[in-house]
Design an enzyme around this catalytic site. Structure first.
Site, PDB file in Angstrom:
ATOM      1  N   CYS A   2       0.858  -1.182   0.000  1.00 44.89           N
ATOM      2  CA  CYS A   2       0.000   0.000   0.000  1.00 44.89           C
ATOM      3  C   CYS A   2       0.893   1.230   0.000  1.00 44.89           C
ATOM      4  O   CYS A   2       2.113   1.134   0.129  1.00 44.89           O
ATOM      5  CB  CYS A   2      -0.859   0.018   1.253  1.00 44.89           C
ATOM      6  SG  CYS A   2      -1.766  -1.495   1.536  1.00 44.89           S
ATOM      7  N   ARG A  27       1.455   1.809  -5.904  1.00 45.85           N
ATOM      8  CA  ARG A  27       1.644   0.819  -4.842  1.00 45.85           C
ATOM      9  C   ARG A  27       0.338   0.123  -4.466  1.00 45.85           C
ATOM     10  O   ARG A  27       0.355  -0.889  -3.779  1.00 45.85           O
ATOM     11  CB  ARG A  27       2.211   1.478  -3.575  1.00 45.85           C
ATOM     12  CG  ARG A  27       3.544   2.180  -3.760  1.00 45.85           C
ATOM     13  CD  ARG A  27       3.987   2.817  -2.450  1.00 45.85           C
ATOM     14  NE  ARG A  27       4.161   1.789  -1.452  1.00 45.85           N
ATOM     15  CZ  ARG A  27       5.280   1.074  -1.309  1.00 45.85           C
ATOM     16  NH1 ARG A  27       6.275   1.276  -2.130  1.00 45.85           N
ATOM     17  NH2 ARG A  27       5.363   0.137  -0.399  1.00 45.85           N
ATOM     18  N   TRP A  75      -3.741  -1.642  -1.134  1.00 43.72           N
ATOM     19  CA  TRP A  75      -3.659  -2.844  -1.957  1.00 43.72           C
ATOM     20  C   TRP A  75      -4.069  -3.963  -1.019  1.00 43.72           C
ATOM     21  O   TRP A  75      -3.296  -4.431  -0.209  1.00 43.72           O
ATOM     22  CB  TRP A  75      -2.241  -3.059  -2.476  1.00 43.72           C
ATOM     23  CG  TRP A  75      -2.104  -4.306  -3.275  1.00 43.72           C
ATOM     24  CD1 TRP A  75      -1.608  -5.505  -2.875  1.00 43.72           C
ATOM     25  CD2 TRP A  75      -2.505  -4.486  -4.641  1.00 43.72           C
ATOM     26  NE1 TRP A  75      -1.680  -6.417  -3.888  1.00 43.72           N
ATOM     27  CE2 TRP A  75      -2.219  -5.823  -4.986  1.00 43.72           C
ATOM     28  CE3 TRP A  75      -3.060  -3.640  -5.589  1.00 43.72           C
ATOM     29  CZ2 TRP A  75      -2.479  -6.337  -6.249  1.00 43.72           C
ATOM     30  CZ3 TRP A  75      -3.318  -4.150  -6.850  1.00 43.72           C
ATOM     31  CH2 TRP A  75      -3.025  -5.480  -7.171  1.00 43.72           C
ATOM     32  N   ASN A 101       0.833  -0.430   6.046  1.00 40.58           N
ATOM     33  CA  ASN A 101       1.206  -1.140   4.810  1.00 40.58           C
ATOM     34  C   ASN A 101       1.923  -2.415   5.232  1.00 40.58           C
ATOM     35  O   ASN A 101       2.965  -2.350   5.882  1.00 40.58           O
ATOM     36  CB  ASN A 101       2.136  -0.262   3.964  1.00 40.58           C
ATOM     37  CG  ASN A 101       2.788  -1.072   2.837  1.00 40.58           C
ATOM     38  OD1 ASN A 101       2.237  -2.074   2.391  1.00 40.58           O
ATOM     39  ND2 ASN A 101       3.972  -0.658   2.429  1.00 40.58           N
ATOM     40  N   GLY A 102       1.365  -3.566   4.924  1.00 39.00           N
ATOM     41  CA  GLY A 102       2.009  -4.819   5.320  1.00 39.00           C
ATOM     42  C   GLY A 102       0.977  -5.863   5.717  1.00 39.00           C
ATOM     43  O   GLY A 102      -0.213  -5.713   5.436  1.00 39.00           O
ATOM     44  N   GLU A 490       7.075 -19.953 -20.905  1.00 39.72           N
ATOM     45  CA  GLU A 490       6.982 -18.608 -20.306  1.00 39.72           C
ATOM     46  C   GLU A 490       8.102 -17.698 -20.805  1.00 39.72           C
ATOM     47  O   GLU A 490       7.889 -16.534 -21.134  1.00 39.72           O
ATOM     48  CB  GLU A 490       7.018 -18.712 -18.774  1.00 39.72           C
ATOM     49  CG  GLU A 490       7.028 -17.406 -18.025  1.00 39.72           C
ATOM     50  CD  GLU A 490       5.856 -16.474 -18.295  1.00 39.72           C
ATOM     51  OE1 GLU A 490       5.952 -15.292 -17.936  1.00 39.72           O
ATOM     52  OE2 GLU A 490       4.873 -16.922 -18.934  1.00 39.72           O
ATOM     53  N   LYS A 494       7.569 -14.167 -22.760  1.00 40.91           N
ATOM     54  CA  LYS A 494       8.162 -12.891 -22.305  1.00 40.91           C
ATOM     55  C   LYS A 494       8.897 -12.206 -23.459  1.00 40.91           C
ATOM     56  O   LYS A 494       8.731 -11.023 -23.721  1.00 40.91           O
ATOM     57  CB  LYS A 494       9.135 -13.122 -21.138  1.00 40.91           C
ATOM     58  CG  LYS A 494       8.430 -13.445 -19.822  1.00 40.91           C
ATOM     59  CD  LYS A 494       7.884 -12.275 -19.111  1.00 40.91           C
ATOM     60  CE  LYS A 494       6.387 -12.062 -19.168  1.00 40.91           C
ATOM     61  NZ  LYS A 494       5.470 -13.120 -18.941  1.00 40.91           N
ATOM     62  N   GLU A 497       6.336 -10.899 -26.089  1.00 38.66           N
ATOM     63  CA  GLU A 497       5.425  -9.792 -25.748  1.00 38.66           C
ATOM     64  C   GLU A 497       6.134  -8.470 -25.525  1.00 38.66           C
ATOM     65  O   GLU A 497       5.522  -7.413 -25.700  1.00 38.66           O
ATOM     66  CB  GLU A 497       4.537 -10.166 -24.563  1.00 38.66           C
ATOM     67  CG  GLU A 497       5.182 -10.417 -23.261  1.00 38.66           C
ATOM     68  CD  GLU A 497       4.116 -10.719 -22.194  1.00 38.66           C
ATOM     69  OE1 GLU A 497       3.042 -10.103 -22.217  1.00 38.66           O
ATOM     70  OE2 GLU A 497       4.369 -11.603 -21.354  1.00 38.66           O
ATOM     71  N   HIS A 513      10.904 -33.390 -33.492  1.00 42.00           N
ATOM     72  CA  HIS A 513       9.689 -33.656 -34.277  1.00 42.00           C
ATOM     73  C   HIS A 513       9.264 -32.437 -35.095  1.00 42.00           C
ATOM     74  O   HIS A 513       8.105 -32.306 -35.480  1.00 42.00           O
ATOM     75  CB  HIS A 513       8.552 -34.110 -33.342  1.00 42.00           C
ATOM     76  CG  HIS A 513       8.939 -35.296 -32.515  1.00 42.00           C
ATOM     77  ND1 HIS A 513       9.013 -36.575 -33.012  1.00 42.00           N
ATOM     78  CD2 HIS A 513       9.343 -35.370 -31.215  1.00 42.00           C
ATOM     79  CE1 HIS A 513       9.410 -37.401 -32.056  1.00 42.00           C
ATOM     80  NE2 HIS A 513       9.622 -36.703 -30.969  1.00 42.00           N
ATOM     81  N   LYS A 612      -2.699  -4.959 -19.561  1.00 41.64           N
ATOM     82  CA  LYS A 612      -2.352  -5.696 -18.353  1.00 41.64           C
ATOM     83  C   LYS A 612      -3.449  -6.670 -17.964  1.00 41.64           C
ATOM     84  O   LYS A 612      -3.200  -7.766 -17.448  1.00 41.64           O
ATOM     85  CB  LYS A 612      -2.099  -4.725 -17.201  1.00 41.64           C
ATOM     86  CG  LYS A 612      -1.659  -5.381 -15.914  1.00 41.64           C
ATOM     87  CD  LYS A 612      -0.317  -6.091 -16.095  1.00 41.64           C
ATOM     88  CE  LYS A 612       0.097  -6.935 -14.915  1.00 41.64           C
ATOM     89  NZ  LYS A 612       1.204  -7.852 -15.223  1.00 41.64           N
TER      90      LYS A 612
HETATM   91  C1  AGP Z   1       1.680 -11.984 -19.310  1.00 44.69           C
HETATM   92  O1  AGP Z   1       2.874 -11.332 -19.241  1.00 44.69           O
HETATM   93  C2  AGP Z   1       0.613 -11.263 -19.986  1.00 44.69           C
HETATM   94  N1  AGP Z   1       0.384 -10.010 -19.415  1.00 44.69           N
HETATM   95  C3  AGP Z   1      -0.677 -12.070 -20.180  1.00 44.69           C
HETATM   96  O2  AGP Z   1      -0.355 -13.247 -20.875  1.00 44.69           O
HETATM   97  C4  AGP Z   1      -1.398 -12.459 -18.882  1.00 44.69           C
HETATM   98  O3  AGP Z   1      -0.685 -13.441 -18.202  1.00 44.69           O
HETATM   99  C5  AGP Z   1      -2.787 -12.999 -19.235  1.00 44.69           C
HETATM  100  O4  AGP Z   1      -3.497 -11.981 -19.872  1.00 44.69           O
HETATM  101  C6  AGP Z   1      -3.532 -13.490 -17.995  1.00 44.69           C
HETATM  102  O5  AGP Z   1      -3.750 -12.432 -17.128  1.00 44.69           O
HETATM  103  P1  AGP Z   1      -4.273 -12.707 -15.644  1.00 44.69           P
HETATM  104  O6  AGP Z   1      -3.247 -13.522 -14.940  1.00 44.69           O
HETATM  105  O7  AGP Z   1      -4.431 -11.343 -15.061  1.00 44.69           O
HETATM  106  O8  AGP Z   1      -5.575 -13.438 -15.754  1.00 44.69           O
END
Ligand code: AGP
Length: 617
Positions: A2, A27, A75, A101-102, A490, A494, A497, A513, A612
């Site tokens: 927070c 935060r 938060w 905060n904590g 993953e 990364k 994206e 394959h 996001k």
């Molecule tokens: C990951 O870096 C991306 N931002 C995206 O793939 C994300 O993981 C996906 O949209 C799922 O989001 P969520 O975990 O908020 O449900």
């Protein structure tokens, strides 16, 4: 995580506190509140939502007068975001005010004790318990506020940064810290003081600040030097006054160039916070209330279906391996978007685990509704308290990663793996598929992970050098086996994206394959070759790549001898249990994609075409 602010001095406190909260919204931003002392009484206003909501609410609720006050932007961790759970919280008498905060881990024990002494509680928060404990001690021992805070904090287990005000003694504010940051801005000739989670709220007022260390408290009084003391024994501390160098943007990013890098470096703390109150390794205990309350359902479940999207789906894939390995429960991992339209076979004997950082992802929400409509028990793993997905589940648990601002998920991924691994271990113990000796060993090893991540982050410069070599690559392949196959996926996500380089993750054995056709001297291939993860098989895969001149970036266990001889670049991770290696092997992959994206001048925190939280289909 927070944001807290405060002011004591000669200026009108309201604008300083409100603007400070806006600067700290990175935060936490699910609710906000302010307390001002107008010379006679406490003026308090708080609300669910952003600081802008609070500004609206204040207009009708309180006078904005007063030269002393505290503020908070939340938060949520304990108690969903709503007006009652927002901070500041008042003590039972209404004389004491706190912003915090904590996480207070032993708050429920303290709460029971206070209830037995006649205290009642308005909110579900751990914070309200703390302010009433302070009041109880102040009255019981007839001590000053500073002393009461010190004594109370010696009964508390957890993390905190707090600001406490007593209307019966309106010329001081007491602050304290353990695990969460707090800075005190010092005005000229001690005529005024600013309190905040970092210096961004007061950087334009003063360049002199004290950063409280862990286990310290400070009594801040107008007209005199800040009195800093040790919480443990009340001994005096000669605190350093720092001259602030950073500009505003730098402060918000904690001195890091991007939120993504800051969040990569926050992972040791985020994993530790996710352990808080759940992993008691010395006692050999894992306690996740949502799981404990529904243990019978989990033990009788015929299978676990994990639904998620993107990075959360990759965390689910790691969980498939841990749940099956430790608890011997069959697991299926589903893309939520496919699951919701595939007319899947779901029964009451199924448990569905829905994983989401934001808790607002439309496909995952729809998958939950479908599963519930077919009678399955849905357990959520979310990072945002009170989010739609958190509210839609039958039960669940929270990762405590704190707000994740960078679109590319990093600390949410590792805290998701952390909580899911703790669940798998706990179920193994309950099912007896793991001996108590082995269980204790795994808990003790798990407890070491945050320190190992901290140590591992020292590879940053080395990874940056490797990134410089491959920043102009057009394709990249990621390979892993077992627990680290999802980490390969993953790593590829990364890179895609944030650097816009085409990348694919594959189980290492799958390479022959098809993808092996892509390999040539221009193709960088990231291979995860941990010592206990089918090592010999991965070494043969590396030799197959080498014989086609592929460029190998290998992630190995420290002390590795064989891969070092074959690979072009080797990144060592600390030794640990194979099932825990995804919490380490993912770090160099996060850093590699970060540095490549920066070197390609990409907008790392807000990559093109991405959001996001994907709240639409
Ligand atoms: C990951 O870096 C991306 N931002 C995206 O793939 C994300 O993981 C996906 O949209 C799922 O989001 P969520 O975990 O908020 O449900």
């Amino acid at each position: 995580m927070c944001g807290i602010t405060g002011y004591i001095g000669y200026r009108n406190a309201y604008p300083i506190i409100i603007n400070g909260l806006k600067r700290l919204e990175y935060r936490g931003y699910d609710s906000a509140g302010i307390m001002l002392f107008d010379g006679e009484d406490i003026q308090l206003s708080k609300t669910k939502g952003k600081v802008s909501n609070l500004e609206e609410k204040v207009k009708d609720e309180i006078s904005k007068k007063g030269f002393i006050g505290v503020g908070h932007t939340r938060w949520a961790t304990h108690g969903i975001p709503n007006d009652v759970n927002s901070h500041p919280h008042l003590s039972q008498s209404g004389n004491l005010v706190i912003v915090h905060n904590g996480i207070i881990e032993n708050y429920s024990t303290l709460k029971q004790e206070l209830i037995s002494r006649g205290y009642t509680f308005k909110s579900d928060t751990d914070t309200e318990v703390l302010i009433n404990l302070i009041e109880e001690i102040k009255n019981q021992y007839d001590v000053k506020l500073g002393k009461a805070v010190q004594l109370a904090l010696n009964q508390v287990v957890g993390a905190y940064a707090i600001s406490v005000f007593d209307k019966t003694k309106p010329d001081e504010i007491v602050v304290a810290r353990l695990g969460s940051p707090i800075a005190i801005g010092i005005g000229k000739d001690f005529k005024e003081f600013f309190i905040a989670s970092d210096a961004s709220p007061f950087i334009e007022y003063t360049k002199d600040a004290i950063y409280l260390e862990d286990e310290e408290l400070a009594i801040i009084k107008k007209g005199r030097k800040v009195n800093v003391r040790k919480i443990k024994d009340d001994s005096l501390v000669d605190a350093d006054v720092h001259e602030l160098q950073l500009n505003l943007e730098q402060i918000e990013k904690g001195g890091y160039e991007h939120f993504m890098l800051k969040e990569i470096y926050e992972q040791p703390r985020a994993i530790t916070d996710t352990f808080r109150g759940r992993l008691l390794a010395k006692e050999g205990i894992i306690k996740i209330s949502g799981l404990e309350n529904n243990m019978k359902k989990f033990l009788n479940a015929e299978r676990i279906i994990i639904v998620a999207c993107g990075t959360s789906w990759h965390a689910g894939l790691v969980a498939e391996y841990t749940f099956e390995e430790f608890a011997r429960i069959p697991v299926e991992v589903e893309y939520a978007s496919e699951f919701r339209y595939r007319n899947p076979i779901i029964t009451e004997k199924d448990i569905v685990i829905a994983i989401s950082q934001s808790g607002e992802t439309a496909d995952t929400l729809a998958a939950i509704k479908l599963a519930r409509s077919k009678g399955a028990f849905v357990f959520g793993v979310c990072n945002v308290v009170g989010s739609s997905i958190a509210r839609e589940n039958d039960s669940g648990t929270y990762t405590h990663a704190g707000p994740e601002i960078g679109v590319a998920s990093t600390k949410a991924f590792t805290t998701q793996i952390t909580i899911l691994t703790l669940m798998a271990l706990r179920l193994a113990r309950a099912k007896g598929t793991m001996t108590s000796a082995n269980y204790r060993l795994h808990l003790q090893e798990m407890e070491l992970i945050p320190r190992k991540v901290e140590q591992l982050l020292k590879i940053n410069e080395k990874v940056k050098d490797i990134a410089r070599i491959y920043k102009d690559a057009t394709n990249c392949l990621y390979l892993g086996r077992g627990f680290n196959f999802p980490v390969a996926l993953e790593g590829a996500l990364k890179l895609k994206e944030i650097s816009y380089i085409h990348a694919e993750g594959y189980p290492a054995a799958e390479m022959k394959h098809g993808p092996i056709a892509l390999i040539d001297e221009k193709m960088p291939i990231v291979v995860i070759a941990t010592s206990k993860g089918h090592y010999d098989k991965v070494v043969s895969n590396i030799q197959e790549i080498k014989s086609r001149n592929g460029k190998i970036i290998a992630v190995v266990t420290e002390g590795d001898k064989i891969v070092k001889e074959i690979a072009d670049h080797v990144i060592e991770i600390p030794e640990t249990e194979e099932a825990f290696t995804p919490l380490l092997t993912t770090i160099p992959l996060q850093l590699l994609s970060y540095h490549i994206a920066v070197m390609r001048n990409c907008n790392v925190d807000q990559p093109r075409n991405l959001a996001k939280s994907v709240t639409v289909e």
